[in-house]
Design an enzyme around this catalytic site. Structure first.
Site, mmCIF file in Angstrom:
data_model
loop_
_atom_site.group_PDB
_atom_site.id
_atom_site.type_symbol
_atom_site.label_atom_id
_atom_site.label_comp_id
_atom_site.label_asym_id
_atom_site.label_seq_id
_atom_site.Cartn_x
_atom_site.Cartn_y
_atom_site.Cartn_z
ATOM 1 C CB CYS A 179 14.838 31.387 -2.873
ATOM 2 S SG CYS A 179 13.644 31.604 -1.551
ATOM 3 C CG HIS A 223 17.263 35.410 -1.756
ATOM 4 N ND1 HIS A 223 16.951 35.434 -3.091
ATOM 5 C CD2 HIS A 223 16.124 35.095 -1.105
ATOM 6 C CE1 HIS A 223 15.663 35.151 -3.252
ATOM 7 N NE2 HIS A 223 15.135 34.940 -2.051
ATOM 8 C CD GLU A 250 20.080 36.623 -4.479
ATOM 9 O OE1 GLU A 250 20.548 35.564 -4.011
ATOM 10 O OE2 GLU A 250 18.871 36.755 -4.767
HETATM 11 N N1 GLN Z 1 7.855 31.482 -3.662
HETATM 12 C C1 GLN Z 1 8.759 30.733 -2.856
HETATM 13 C C2 GLN Z 1 8.435 30.864 -1.376
HETATM 14 O O1 GLN Z 1 7.729 31.740 -0.993
HETATM 15 C C3 GLN Z 1 10.177 31.150 -3.128
HETATM 16 C C4 GLN Z 1 10.469 32.565 -2.758
HETATM 17 C C5 GLN Z 1 11.760 33.051 -3.323
HETATM 18 O O2 GLN Z 1 12.296 32.473 -4.261
HETATM 19 N N2 GLN Z 1 12.290 34.136 -2.808
HETATM 20 O O3 GLN Z 1 8.904 30.092 -0.582
#
Ligand code: GLN
Length: 523
Positions: free
Chosen positions: A374, A498, A500
């Site tokens: 992300c 994500h 994970e």
């Molecule tokens: N802050 C970033 C976004 O909102 C990444 C979010 C995250 O890593 N879950 O896109």
């Protein structure tokens, strides 16, 4: 109809009801029964996802985009169950439903009461149809909590509705050890079981958390005072790894107790998936060190699923994985001198982002295996734009409005398809053939869970590709980059999602497995 196992807890909080419930579910699975899980949290927040991660650890995301507490992760990992919004229900949500129904006039002007209106609503969630043989259902909080009363009342009624043979109550308690007298004390357990009984619930099995195994006479005593056979009093001793819990229960014949209650035949279970992990834990095998460049290290469990996924990948690769926590706010290259791989996890806000970009730069320039999750993908893109393409003011509009935005909000994606403000939950991703991503997943169609607001600008694709960073995964409509990777690097891959959240202790997750393999190879 599915059979239900309710898990309650008493004496103190944090006894590990989730893990105990998942452990019992695992024993059923090892005999071929299918198991679903549900969790009820009596607190009044409507949605656990909006609770502070400082209090609650990581925000876990389900396939259907529900932000929930990290306990749901235990169920998905242990049981491979796929949980949804309706499997994680708080007291606040129940009252919200009931009060909204009242506003809509659904109670026809009748007096709205805890019983039957609130209790019926809870039972509605409990009994929502499933296609498994069993549902393990955890009631959060501690017996005696005021907000938990109505939940205990509801499960009592539920057992009465569907028949006692279809419902089992397992209660977790604590037996503290008093150093001075050299005794394990059973009174708190007795009190807790009594308090459960005041709610009309007789525990069918007790899991007593203790520092050592209960003796036969301690079990006799607890059984006698708590109104159940001594054989149904189980020692919940501390283990150094949660995947040893099913083995500890197996050794105490927990399945047989459950089987006797439900009138099922005794059967030997296939415990190999846990035995394998147990063997791995004590194996004399090499260790790889992964530098995790993050900023929530002071919050316990903030990276719960991530740590799990790294552990799972270690099991798959037969290496121990040591996590080196590198605080992004004071990142420096020398902190990476002893790591075999760098992982930049998800994160929000500007704090620490420069260190994360520097970590991506370091991994790229020094051929260190890199995995970005992300925000970890976004910083890899920013590094590449700045330091390879020479766009010195490249940034994400999350961090700087006045910049060349390589990461930003895709305005017209903020639609039905892409949720309210955060893109949440599972989305399909198409992988470009013959890329590292393709090699990792072994397929071109994947689904991963998201929780973010910002996206890489896809119009930059050609420019990036010409310089060596390719988009190797994208949304099916082709508009959203979901994965990037470097061409001239042994292993540099990042996802906007994500992974994970979908890692399994039994098989790992393709992306983590490949990352740990690359770290092992580079050692
Ligand atoms: N802050 C970033 C976004 O909102 C990444 C979010 C995250 O890593 N879950 O896109």
């Amino acid at each position: 109809m599915a059979k239900y196992i309710f898990i309650t807890g008493g004496v103190v909080s944090s006894l590990g009801k989730g893990v105990a419930a998942a452990g019992c579910g695992a024993l059923l699975q090892s005999r071929g029964y299918s198991v679903h899980a549900r969790k009820f949290d009596p607190y009044l927040n409507i949605d656990p996802g909006t609770m502070s991660p400082i209090q609650h650890g990581e925000v876990y995301v389900t396939n259907d985009g529900h932000e929930t507490d990290l306990d749901l992760g235990y169920y998905e990992r242990f049981l491979g169950a796929k949980l949804s919004r309706n499997d994680s229900v708080s007291g606040g949500r129940i009252y919200w439903d009931v009060l909204n129904a009242e506003r809509r006039g659904e109670y026809l002007g009748g007096t709205v009461q805890m019983i039957p209106h609130v209790s019926n609503k809870i039972k509605e969630y409990i009994s929502a149809p499933v296609d498994t043989d069993f549902v393990v259902c955890e009631i959060g909080g501690t017996v005696g909590d005021i907000e938990g009363k109505i939940f205990l009342e509801s499960i009592r009624q539920f057992a009465n509705d569907v028949g006692r043979r279809n419902v089992m109550f397992i209660h977790l308690t604590l037996a503290p050890y008093l150093e001075k007298s050299g005794e394990l004390k059973t009174k708190p357990t007795q009190m807790s079981v009594r308090s459960l009984l005041e709610n009309g619930i007789q525990a069918d099995m007790l899991i007593v958390r203790t520092p050592r195994m209960l003796t036969a006479s301690e079990r006799d005593k607890i059984g006698m005072f708590c109104n159940l056979p001594a054989k149904s009093v189980i020692s919940g001793i501390d283990v150094d790894n949660i995947y040893k819990i099913p083995l500890a229960y197996e050794a105490q014949h927990v399945f047989d107790i459950i089987a006797d209650h439900f009138g099922l035949p005794h059967a030997r279970g296939d415990m190999t998936r846990f035995e394998r992990i147990e063997k791995y834990l004590s194996a004399d095998i090499p260790t790889v060190t992964i530098g995790v460049v993050g900023k929530y290290f002071d919050v316990p469990d903030a990276y719960k699923s991530l740590n799990e996924a790294l552990f799972h990948a270690g099991v798959q690769n037969n290496v121990h994985v040591k996590i080196k926590k590198i605080n992004a706010e004071d990142f420096s290259a020398d902190k990476c001198s002893d790591v075999n791989g760098i992982l930049v996890p998800g994160g929000f806000g500007e704090r620490g982002v420069d260190g994360k970009i520097a970590a991506a730069t370091f991994a790229r320039e020094n051929q260190v295996p890199y995995m970005g999750i992300c925000l970890g993908m976004q910083v890899a893109v920013i590094d590449f734009a700045r330091n390879v393409l020479g766009i010195t003011d490249a940034n994400s509009t999350e961090f700087k409005k006045d910049c060349t935005p390589v990461i930003g909000i895709i305005a017209d994606c903020d639609s039905e398809n892409y949720g309210g403000t955060l893109r949440l939950g599972a989305y399909p991703c198409e992988i470009t053939p013959d890329t590292l991503a393709h090699k990792i997943y072994g397929t071109t169609q994947i689904s991963e869970r998201h929780r973010h607001r910002y996206e890489m600008d896809i119009s930059l694709e050609q420019k990036f590709a010409d310089a060596g960073m390719i988009i190797s995964g994208r949304s099916p409509d082709g508009r959203l980059p979901e994965m990037v990777e470097l061409k001239n690097h042994p292993f540099f891959v990042a996802g906007q999602f994500h992974p994970e959240f979908q890692s399994s202790p039994y098989t790992g997750h393709p992306m983590f497995n490949a990352f740990i393999a690359a770290a092992k190879a580079s050692k």
